[in-house]
Design an enzyme around this catalytic site. Structure first.
Site, PDB file in Angstrom:
ATOM      1  N   THR A 125      12.146 -16.621  -3.501  1.00  0.00           N
ATOM      2  CA  THR A 125      12.561 -16.984  -2.151  1.00  0.00           C
ATOM      3  C   THR A 125      13.818 -17.827  -2.263  1.00  0.00           C
ATOM      4  O   THR A 125      14.194 -18.254  -3.355  1.00  0.00           O
ATOM      5  CB  THR A 125      11.441 -17.751  -1.418  1.00  0.00           C
ATOM      6  OG1 THR A 125      11.826 -17.966  -0.057  1.00  0.00           O
ATOM      7  CG2 THR A 125      11.159 -19.082  -2.094  1.00  0.00           C
ATOM      8  N   ARG A 162      16.684  -7.867   0.365  1.00  0.00           N
ATOM      9  CA  ARG A 162      17.173  -8.189  -0.970  1.00  0.00           C
ATOM     10  C   ARG A 162      17.523  -6.902  -1.711  1.00  0.00           C
ATOM     11  O   ARG A 162      17.039  -5.823  -1.365  1.00  0.00           O
ATOM     12  CB  ARG A 162      16.125  -9.008  -1.734  1.00  0.00           C
ATOM     13  CG  ARG A 162      16.045 -10.451  -1.220  1.00  0.00           C
ATOM     14  CD  ARG A 162      15.080 -11.291  -2.024  1.00  0.00           C
ATOM     15  NE  ARG A 162      15.275 -12.730  -1.779  1.00  0.00           N
ATOM     16  CZ  ARG A 162      14.732 -13.401  -0.771  1.00  0.00           C
ATOM     17  NH1 ARG A 162      13.953 -12.763   0.093  1.00  0.00           N
ATOM     18  NH2 ARG A 162      14.964 -14.688  -0.623  1.00  0.00           N
ATOM     19  N   GLU A 173      19.896 -12.129   7.180  1.00  0.00           N
ATOM     20  CA  GLU A 173      20.315 -13.119   6.198  1.00  0.00           C
ATOM     21  C   GLU A 173      20.269 -12.528   4.801  1.00  0.00           C
ATOM     22  O   GLU A 173      19.508 -11.595   4.521  1.00  0.00           O
ATOM     23  CB  GLU A 173      19.440 -14.374   6.288  1.00  0.00           C
ATOM     24  CG  GLU A 173      17.959 -14.145   6.068  1.00  0.00           C
ATOM     25  CD  GLU A 173      17.154 -15.437   6.242  1.00  0.00           C
ATOM     26  OE1 GLU A 173      17.564 -16.302   7.044  1.00  0.00           O
ATOM     27  OE2 GLU A 173      16.119 -15.558   5.572  1.00  0.00           O
ATOM     28  N   ARG A 181       0.808  -1.220   0.000  1.00  0.00           N
ATOM     29  CA  ARG A 181       0.000   0.000   0.000  1.00  0.00           C
ATOM     30  C   ARG A 181       0.843   1.274   0.000  1.00  0.00           C
ATOM     31  O   ARG A 181       0.291   2.373  -0.044  1.00  0.00           O
ATOM     32  CB  ARG A 181      -0.941   0.005   1.218  1.00  0.00           C
ATOM     33  CG  ARG A 181      -2.083  -0.997   1.113  1.00  0.00           C
ATOM     34  CD  ARG A 181      -3.075  -0.625   0.029  1.00  0.00           C
ATOM     35  NE  ARG A 181      -3.762   0.609   0.311  1.00  0.00           N
ATOM     36  CZ  ARG A 181      -4.934   0.685   0.957  1.00  0.00           C
ATOM     37  NH1 ARG A 181      -5.533  -0.427   1.376  1.00  0.00           N
ATOM     38  NH2 ARG A 181      -5.508   1.848   1.177  1.00  0.00           N
ATOM     39  N   HIS A 241      15.531 -10.538   5.855  1.00  0.00           N
ATOM     40  CA  HIS A 241      16.295 -10.934   4.670  1.00  0.00           C
ATOM     41  C   HIS A 241      16.134  -9.827   3.629  1.00  0.00           C
ATOM     42  O   HIS A 241      15.318  -9.932   2.718  1.00  0.00           O
ATOM     43  CB  HIS A 241      15.772 -12.269   4.134  1.00  0.00           C
ATOM     44  CG  HIS A 241      16.609 -12.844   3.033  1.00  0.00           C
ATOM     45  ND1 HIS A 241      16.751 -14.206   2.848  1.00  0.00           N
ATOM     46  CD2 HIS A 241      17.336 -12.265   2.044  1.00  0.00           C
ATOM     47  CE1 HIS A 241      17.530 -14.427   1.799  1.00  0.00           C
ATOM     48  NE2 HIS A 241      17.887 -13.257   1.292  1.00  0.00           N
ATOM     49  N   HIS A 261      13.013 -22.656   6.524  1.00  0.00           N
ATOM     50  CA  HIS A 261      12.344 -22.666   5.227  1.00  0.00           C
ATOM     51  C   HIS A 261      11.221 -23.698   5.215  1.00  0.00           C
ATOM     52  O   HIS A 261      11.461 -24.908   5.241  1.00  0.00           O
ATOM     53  CB  HIS A 261      13.285 -22.940   4.049  1.00  0.00           C
ATOM     54  CG  HIS A 261      12.759 -22.372   2.759  1.00  0.00           C
ATOM     55  ND1 HIS A 261      13.111 -21.126   2.291  1.00  0.00           N
ATOM     56  CD2 HIS A 261      11.879 -22.863   1.867  1.00  0.00           C
ATOM     57  CE1 HIS A 261      12.491 -20.884   1.150  1.00  0.00           C
ATOM     58  NE2 HIS A 261      11.720 -21.934   0.878  1.00  0.00           N
TER      59      HIS A 261
END
Length: 238
Positions: A100, A45, A70, A18, A43, A190
Site C-alpha cells: 500500500t 497498480r 490515484e 475468485r 488506485h 490513508h
C-alpha cells in the site's frame, strides 16, 4: 462539507480472489454513490492485483459524482489518465511492489518531474493532487510544482490517535493552514476510519475531501455499506 470519496480497491481485491466478477466492481461504485458517497477513488497498480486498467475505463461512464484516479505517474498510468480524463488525478510515489502507499512525495527532489506531469494533466483539464507527508517544507515545495491540491498522508495520525496521542494532529493542522494560505486545496487519506474521522475533520481547516477504502470496506462487513457511508457523512458534517 468535506466530501467522502470511497476507494473501491478492496472490492476489486475480493473479486480477483475468485477469478470471476463477484462482487461486481461497477455495481459497487453505483451503489456507493446511491448511498451518498460524493466520489469514487481507484488506485490501479502496474500488476493490476486489485483494480485493473480496464476497470478504470469501465467506471468512466458510471461515476457521476467525482472520479479520482490515484497512482504513481509511470508512462502507462499517465496514458491511462490522459485517455479517461477523470475529475482528479492524485499522484502517489508508491513502488510497484508496495503493498500500500507508504510515503508522500519529496517535492524538492522530484520538482521537475512533478511540475512537468502536473502541467500536462492540467492542460487536459484534470485537477491534480499530490500525496504528501505532513511537512511544512514539503507543502511549500508542493506549491512550486503548480499542483491544485495536496492529499495529506494520514497513516501517522491514525496510528498515534489509536494509542491515545491526539497531539499527532498538529502537523496536519499546520500543513492544512499553510496549504490554504498558499492557495492549494486540501485532501486527506490513508487509515482514516469511523474511529478517527470526526476528530480529524474538526482539526483540519478547509478540508475538501477524504478518500477512504480499507477501513470503510472492513467496517461494512459488520455494519453494511449503506450504513457505514452515511456514518462517515454524518461525522464529516460536524
Amino acid at each position: 462539507m468535506t466530501k467522502l470519496s470511497v476507494n473501491i480497491n478492496k472490492i476489486a481485491t475480493l473479486r480477483n480472489a475468485r477469478g470471476g466478477d463477484t462482487p461486481n466492481l461497477i455495481q459497487f461504485a453505483k451503489d456507493a454513490q446511491e448511498f451518498g458517497a460524493q466520489g469514487i477513488t481507484i488506485h490501479p497498480r502496474p500488476d493490476e492485483r486489485h483494480v485493473r486498467y480496464q476497470d478504470a475505463h469501465d467506471l468512466k461512464t458510471e461515476v457521476y459524482t467525482e472520479y479520482n484516479i490515484e497512482g504513481n505517474p509511470i508512462p502507462k498510468f499517465i496514458d491511462l489518465v490522459s485517455v479517461i480524463k477523470p475529475d482528479q488525478v492524485t499522484l502517489v510515489p508508491d513502488a510497484e511492489d508496495a503493498i500500500t502507499s507508504n510515503a508522500g512525495w519529496d517535492c524538492v527532489k522530484h520538482h521537475s518531474f512533478l511540475r512537468e506531469t502536473i502541467d500536462e494533466f492540467q492542460k487536459q483539464g484534470i485537477r491534480t493532487s499530490i500525496f504528501l507527508d505532513p511537512s511544512l517544507h514539503q507543502v511549500e515545495a508542493a506549491k512550486a510544482t503548480g499542483t491544485d491540491r495536496i492529499e495529506l498522508y494520514t497513516e501517522s495520525f491514525a496510528h498515534n490517535y489509536a494509542i491515545g496521542n491526539s497531539a499527532a494532529i498538529k502537523p496536519y493542522t499546520d500543513c492544512a493552514v499553510l496549504a490554504h494560505e498558499l492557495g492549494m486545496g486540501i485532501n486527506a487519506g490513508h487509515d482514516l476510519s469511523l474511529n478517527n474521522i470526526k476528530f480529524f475533520k474538526q482539526n483540519i481547516p478547509n478540508l475538501l475531501e477524504v478518500s477512504i477504502g480499507h477501513a470503510l470496506i472492513s467496517e461494512s462487513l459488520y455494519l453494511g455499506v449503506e450504513n457505514v457511508i452515511n456514518m462517515y457523512l454524518n461525522r464529516l458534517e460536524s
